[in-house]
Design an enzyme around this catalytic site. Sequence first.
Site, mmCIF file in Angstrom:
data_model
loop_
_atom_site.group_PDB
_atom_site.id
_atom_site.type_symbol
_atom_site.label_atom_id
_atom_site.label_comp_id
_atom_site.label_asym_id
_atom_site.label_seq_id
_atom_site.Cartn_x
_atom_site.Cartn_y
_atom_site.Cartn_z
ATOM 1 N N LYS A 2 0.802 -1.209 0.000
ATOM 2 C CA LYS A 2 0.000 0.000 0.000
ATOM 3 C C LYS A 2 0.844 1.272 0.000
ATOM 4 C CE LYS A 2 -1.038 1.285 3.930
ATOM 5 N NZ LYS A 2 -1.514 1.458 5.310
ATOM 6 N N THR A 3 1.819 1.327 0.891
ATOM 7 C CA THR A 3 2.658 2.518 0.985
ATOM 8 C C THR A 3 3.466 2.709 -0.290
ATOM 9 O OG1 THR A 3 2.834 2.046 3.330
ATOM 10 C CG2 THR A 3 4.289 3.738 2.449
ATOM 11 N N ASP B 175 -4.491 7.995 3.608
ATOM 12 C CA ASP B 175 -4.042 6.673 4.011
ATOM 13 C C ASP B 175 -4.978 6.138 5.102
ATOM 14 O OD1 ASP B 175 -2.429 4.500 4.116
ATOM 15 O OD2 ASP B 175 -0.856 5.427 5.327
ATOM 16 N N GLU B 176 -5.028 4.839 5.271
ATOM 17 C CA GLU B 176 -5.838 4.224 6.339
ATOM 18 C C GLU B 176 -7.256 4.785 6.366
ATOM 19 O OE1 GLU B 176 -4.491 1.801 7.784
ATOM 20 O OE2 GLU B 176 -2.403 2.177 8.361
ATOM 21 N N GLN C 57 -9.036 -4.009 8.528
ATOM 22 C CA GLN C 57 -8.120 -3.473 9.531
ATOM 23 C C GLN C 57 -8.675 -2.244 10.233
ATOM 24 O OE1 GLN C 57 -3.803 -3.584 8.600
ATOM 25 N NE2 GLN C 57 -4.461 -4.201 6.569
ATOM 26 N N ARG D 193 0.942 -8.802 11.160
ATOM 27 C CA ARG D 193 2.183 -8.042 11.329
ATOM 28 C C ARG D 193 3.400 -8.908 11.082
ATOM 29 N NH1 ARG D 193 0.562 -4.184 9.654
ATOM 30 N NH2 ARG D 193 -1.260 -5.497 9.351
#
Length: 783
Positions: free
Chosen positions: A33-34, A225-226, A256, A614
């Site tokens: 994503k980043t 983002d998010e 998430q 994670r």
Amino acid sequence: MQDYLKGLNEQQMAAAMHMKGPLMIVAGAGSGKTKVLTTRIAYLLANGVDAFNILALTFTNKAAAEMKERITKMLGNNEARNLYIGTFHSVFARILRGEAHRIGYPNSFTIYDGDDSRSVIKTVINELNLDDKHYKPNVVQSRISQAKNALVGPAEYAMDSAIQQEDMRSNRPAIAQIYQAYAARCFKNGAMDFDDLLLKMHDLLKNFPEVLHRFQHKFKYIMIDEYQDTNPVQYEITKLLAAANENICVVGDDAQSIYSFRGATIENILQFQKDYDDVKVIKLEQNYRSTKSILHVANEVIKNNKGQIPKDLWTENDGGDKIRLVRTMTDNEEGRFVADTIQEQKLRYHYYNRDFAILYRTNAQSRAFEESLRRMGIAYKIYGGLSFYQRKEIKDMIAYLRVTANTRDEEALKRIINYPVRGIGKTTIERAVIVANEQQITLWEVLNRAAEFGYKAGTLEAIQNFVTMIRYFQSMLADKNAYDVAVQVGKHTNLVKELFSDKTTEGLARYENVQELLNSIKEWTESPSNDDGEVGDKTLGVYLQQITLLTDADNEKEDADVVKLMTIHAAKGLEFPVVFVGGVEESIFPSGMSINTREELEEERRLFYVAVTRAKHKLWLSYANARYRFGNLVQNEPSRFLDEMPEEYIDKSYAGGGARNQGGMSNQGSAFERMHRGFGNDAAAAERMYGPPPSKKKETAKPTYLPVQPPASKVVEHKPSADFIPSDTSNLQAGQKVEHQKFGFGEVVKMEGSSHNPIATVLFKTNGEKKIMLNYAKLRIVE
DNA sequence: GTTAGTGACGTTTTT
DNA sequence: CGTCACTAAC
């Protein structure tokens, strides 16, 4: 094709090369994503978009910093500096800093953190003669926060029948009144809480069309983002900003979403698709992070949630080890197991400390892990919990700075008006507060005109001395930077002196913390740009606004070789080769507070999903039969989430053969198993087999662990010589021998700092190297 | 006005 | 267990 586009998969590429119009990227965990976000920004820049026209909003400073860094690397120039990248809160604070006057706030408004705002709420509750046993500040605060995040002001709150019914049901009908009074008090104090940064930003855009127009024109390209963690205010603000150009790109993963307690709603993702006519939706479903085992377990568990956006997350990575399930008797044993396993894994597979993370549901769980790691001599760092800026001595110092920058800040004023003790006691302050409320003036003004209000001569003098001192600090604001002001504050308030003369170990630690604060202010003052990329202003006001939005995760040194401990919430967006998740027990995870509705439970499950995803290579899940809570032992069942994991990916050999414990009656059996499995000796066995770990091999001067605070007991107490008289140290040079009242004898290694704030690095015979600020510390020159 | 001592109370997660 | 707020005595 440009270099930076290489290595993207088809979907990533499509997302990165999308230029115009609304775009929604549904990005599964670990799907790059980043990378897509940063590449897209680079692509925009390469195709003629001006960096000044791009706004990127994140939820943490860390995410913002990482984006900026990656873009800088990609571009190979400094163009990234002109991007507007930051958290919602810091970006809006920065904008409000320039526009606050329009809505009646000083531009150097104070930002209240959670503690500050709770304290104001408490004050207000008391002033309204309500019982704070019943109107618990925490509860009230969260009600107010929810309201603000939903764009419900005090008036709307009082009028809304659903809200009123809710408050009646919990028998707290006066919350509306408290909310009203709280908002008024914050305004009077010239202060905004975290929620206000969003709310006032929204008001500003809504009520000042010319401002809205200006920022719509500036931010032609917006990225968020998010996105699953945005709340209604954030939604509305970005909608307003994007309305003119509709170049808005949001990235999120509904699986998430873990911040609904903060007002976030997944609805925003669904609403986004309705708000714009032609939303392009791209799904990133290939996971590059985790092994197949880890991903399968995560996928299976999250399937138990209803109504997720359909996604098929897959990976080409190796199958990897099974997920290990560990049962221990107590939380302390859990801590020992984890520390021991880390040591063993380090030896066997040559991991570094930094490859490990220990994650947990609540901050309180960190202690058991911390103790075990410390005992094993494994370097670690705890993120979250009490931050540096929440320590009392730091808050005291900052309160002085806050009053100086904004005398309307009554909270800060009350905090320091009689600290250090200067004879302005409780009754004096109470009277002043009453006068201020009656006359509709600030507390500061009452103090300024104290002579008018009939104080006794002694009290009056004390007040006037205090006022004179603060005024002196204020006189420096215009032409001195934050650091110079702070140094004067440290000197004239006796704050530093007081801490220095406190010879207890805690006192010493506090003294060092204040020194560290001064050092960090200095560093900030001397750095070319602020943390959000803003160049320029090094005034006290800007400094204060900025630090309130900082968490201690932001000061992290990336290369530190330490095991990281944090809550799962704090771990979102991060990845680690080896992950331990502790306390996977009913009433902890899922939290006992969140098992009453399906929605709550599903959020806990998403949190579990976040925890599992994670991990890159290895994952341990542990639970204890019993753990200490409030000082006594309580028993917990293993978490229901463990039952939702597919058996074939689970290694239960550390869990007594089964996921369920035997109802707490198996103490004997478990202890027996433990001894014979001997996991307490794995590290020792591994050491015999593979030799000592890297940290033990080379015995460096540095300790092998880096606790947050150095263990103060390490200071070898020194009795000053009978003839100890502090020398004039203004001409101190490296090489000279000195005596310190507490650290003993030593030699000056290095001189640094400016002439008005010299810092000596001294190597003490008994206590090692210390940095000493000569303005505050007393040294006797021996030769 | 200041300080020391005792009792009640609390734990979700965070910008 | 540990923090914090309130009370009783300097």
